[in-house]
Design a protein around this motif. Sequence first.
Motif, PDB file in Angstrom:
ATOM      1  N   LYS A   1       3.188   6.131   6.287  1.00 14.79           N
ATOM      2  CA  LYS A   1       4.446   6.571   5.867  1.00 14.79           C
ATOM      3  C   LYS A   1       5.524   5.528   5.458  1.00 14.79           C
ATOM      4  CE  LYS A   1       4.171  10.624   8.832  1.00 14.79           C
ATOM      5  NZ  LYS A   1       4.483  11.272  10.483  1.00 14.79           N
ATOM      6  N   ASN A   2       5.947   5.700   4.252  1.00  9.73           N
ATOM      7  CA  ASN A   2       6.865   4.800   3.870  1.00  9.73           C
ATOM      8  C   ASN A   2       6.372   3.439   3.771  1.00  9.73           C
ATOM      9  OD1 ASN A   2       8.719   6.858   3.155  1.00  9.73           O
ATOM     10  ND2 ASN A   2       9.457   7.146   5.135  1.00  9.73           N
ATOM     11  N   ILE A   3       5.381   3.120   3.468  1.00 14.00           N
ATOM     12  CA  ILE A   3       4.727   1.575   3.675  1.00 14.00           C
ATOM     13  C   ILE A   3       5.428   0.643   2.814  1.00 14.00           C
ATOM     14  CG2 ILE A   3       2.702   0.253   3.774  1.00 14.00           C
ATOM     15  CD1 ILE A   3       2.888   1.913   6.050  1.00 14.00           C
TER      16      ILE A   3
ATOM     17  N   VAL B   1       5.843  -6.927   1.955  1.00 17.60           N
ATOM     18  CA  VAL B   1       6.250  -8.056   1.402  1.00 17.60           C
ATOM     19  C   VAL B   1       5.603  -9.335   1.908  1.00 17.60           C
ATOM     20  CG1 VAL B   1       8.460  -9.036   0.771  1.00 17.60           C
ATOM     21  CG2 VAL B   1       8.312  -6.757   0.988  1.00 17.60           C
ATOM     22  N   TYR B   2       5.123  -9.905   0.964  1.00 12.60           N
ATOM     23  CA  TYR B   2       4.676 -11.428   1.368  1.00 12.60           C
ATOM     24  C   TYR B   2       5.627 -12.161   0.934  1.00 12.60           C
ATOM     25  CZ  TYR B   2      -0.242  -9.452   1.674  1.00 12.60           C
ATOM     26  OH  TYR B   2      -1.398  -8.780   2.099  1.00 12.60           O
ATOM     27  N   GLN B   3       6.195 -13.036   2.206  1.00 18.61           N
ATOM     28  CA  GLN B   3       7.185 -13.917   1.793  1.00 18.61           C
ATOM     29  C   GLN B   3       6.571 -15.411   2.049  1.00 18.61           C
ATOM     30  OE1 GLN B   3      10.655 -12.696   2.524  1.00 18.61           O
ATOM     31  NE2 GLN B   3      10.858 -14.583   1.322  1.00 18.61           N
TER      32      GLN B   3
ATOM     33  N   ASN C   1       7.370  -2.618   6.592  1.00 15.64           N
ATOM     34  CA  ASN C   1       8.056  -1.647   7.086  1.00 15.64           C
ATOM     35  C   ASN C   1       7.170  -0.321   6.993  1.00 15.64           C
ATOM     36  OD1 ASN C   1      10.784  -2.337   7.443  1.00 15.64           O
ATOM     37  ND2 ASN C   1      10.773  -2.804   5.168  1.00 15.64           N
ATOM     38  N   GLY C   2       7.461   0.682   7.540  1.00 16.96           N
ATOM     39  CA  GLY C   2       6.536   2.042   7.649  1.00 16.96           C
ATOM     40  C   GLY C   2       5.849   2.104   8.797  1.00 16.96           C
TER      41      GLY C   2
END
Lengths: 392, 234
Positions: free
Chosen positions: B5-7, B10-12, B59-60
């Motif tokens: 859900k809402n995945i 982000v690779y920082q 997130n997600g």
Amino acid sequence: MIRHLFKLIWNRKKSNFLLITEIFFCFLVLFAVLSLVVHNVRNYSKPLGFEHENVWLLTMRPASDSTELNRQNLEQVLQRTKAFQEVESVALTTSNAPFAFSQMNNNLAYGQKEIMANEYLVQDDFKEVMQVQVSQGRWFGRQDDASHHQPIVINRALQQQLFEGEDPLGKLIPRNDSLNYQVVGIVEHYRPSSEYTAEEPGFFVRIDLPKNENAFYGELLIRVKRGTGVAFEEKMVKELSGITKDWTLEVSTLEKMRQNKSKLAIVPLIALAVVCSFLIFNVALGLFGVLWYNISRRNGEIGLRRAMGASSGQIYRQFIGEVLVLATFSLLLGVAFAVQFPLLQVFEVESAVYFIALGMAVSIIYLLVMGCAFYPSRQAAAIHPAIALHEE
Amino acid sequence: MITLKNIEKVYQTKTIETVALHNVNLHIPKGEFVSIMGPSGCGKSTLLNIMGLLDEPTNGLVEIDGTPIGRYRDKELSQLRNQKIGFVFQSYHLINDLSVLDNVELPLLYRSGVSAAETRRLALTALEKVGLSARTKHYPSQLSGGQRQRVAIARALIGQPEIILADEPTGNLDSVMGEEIMNILLQLNSVDGTTIVMVTHDENMAHKTERLIRFFDGQQVSDAKTATHEFQKV
Ligand SMILES: Nc1ncnc2c1ncn2[C@@H]1O[C@H](COP(=O)(O)OP(=O)(O)OP(=O)(O)O)[C@@H](O)[C@H]1O
Ligand SMILES: [Mg+2]
């Protein structure tokens, strides 16, 4: 899991061969040095069998060859030394006085047995001067003047080796065709060579001056009153020189001689320990490097294991476990080699010394490899599985 | 089986920020064979890693059998992976110093309460399923690529997982060997009912599965039942 680790190490034995040999040799060096240390420490902790404090050794070297004159002087020296108020007792002996750099030995035979033993020629008062404790029988003295045999006092080591279970008191040991030694007493310990020397079989033979008119003994042990110092030493030497004229007289305290002997035993030991520590440090460094390198090389495997369900703790334990298995392989080889020393009695050292050293060396190796594996294994456990798999 | 859900992922890194996945919503029902396609770098492997609990989304929410796994610790996640998920990788990821049999047994080493004998039996059964019963004592280096991938599949299925995640399982294989692998996976799905999510670059392979999801630049661009599948079903 342990089986899995053994299998893994076994299948990688070629690449692990160097590490295994390195640990193996490290173990052997440790074992050798520790055996030596344990041997010395064990000896040190045993009683010497005499009290050396407040005892001085006067060494006399006559200048002339005249037996008669020398003997005359010797008896005067004895008289004079005994007469000093500062002196408690004196006894003549030979160059193998306690802590001296000299040894004298002789073969003793009893029944089928024959052994080599240290021989100490001493006067009756030696017992008082050195405060030797007789545990069985008695010390020799005037009452032996009439005996047909030459009385001797033996130490426990001699009793055990020559007489084994038998009571040695009164037993005769042939000295030559016409004379026998007779055992009159036993002392538990006598280790005059140094504090780090093992107990060796030894026996005291009585110096009977009146019976041996021409005999000369150049070492005089002098027990002085507590607190007697250099001032008296100077005074004594000066007075005795008045009697002996051009003899060379030298006085040394047994304490000083003990220190010299100790240094001689300790210094090589320290040097060896330092070399050994360097070696171990090197091995540790090498081990650490190899483990570190191995882990970066095995990123893919770590990622895979994590994907298959290994927790980070399990990865950590696996890497520590692998090193322990590796060390175990080396130690199996090493111990198989090391136990030959006590089994074959390569040197005259108690087996217990080897076994203590063995136990210590094994523990140190395990601690060492665990210490080296600790950080790399933690790094391995911290690797993120997705990244580990990605990098492959 | 698995719900995303809402995945967002982000690779920082120090210099750049890469959005690998953006607003991904997916539900993979039990028993489905799904393929995922998309150009290189669009986030397919990232998605699979998140589904396989090897990576966490930025997130997600990830749910396995209706349970959100957000709060699980490493130990519990590892157990979940061990019991529910089987992985197959493009580069096989076999341990070269272990025999075929030992490689296949690996997942069960991390499962408590399975005896060595039972593990062995299950490994042999798994190898039989992929047709490698005759190669148990071999080492990975003695096998062809196709055979290696079959070992990897046997390893993925020994723990009887509910879902197999396969990241380009035929990517390193020629078409004949790829076909073999594909058939094994199809078999697993239809006979054993194992849920499979497969990343592939091969349209033919993808069309043999039930459902095809296309990705582009970290986002789903299409999600549909495949024609082949419809055809087969009829
Ligand atoms: N550990 C990482 N650190 C930084 N960026 C990453 C990392 N892993 C992946 N990426 C980036 O995330 C994006 C998605 O990568 P991913 O591996 O999921 O792509 P992919 O679709 O599997 O590609 P391919 O078909 O080539 O395997 C890429 O731009 C990649 O550079
Ligand atoms: Mg990929």
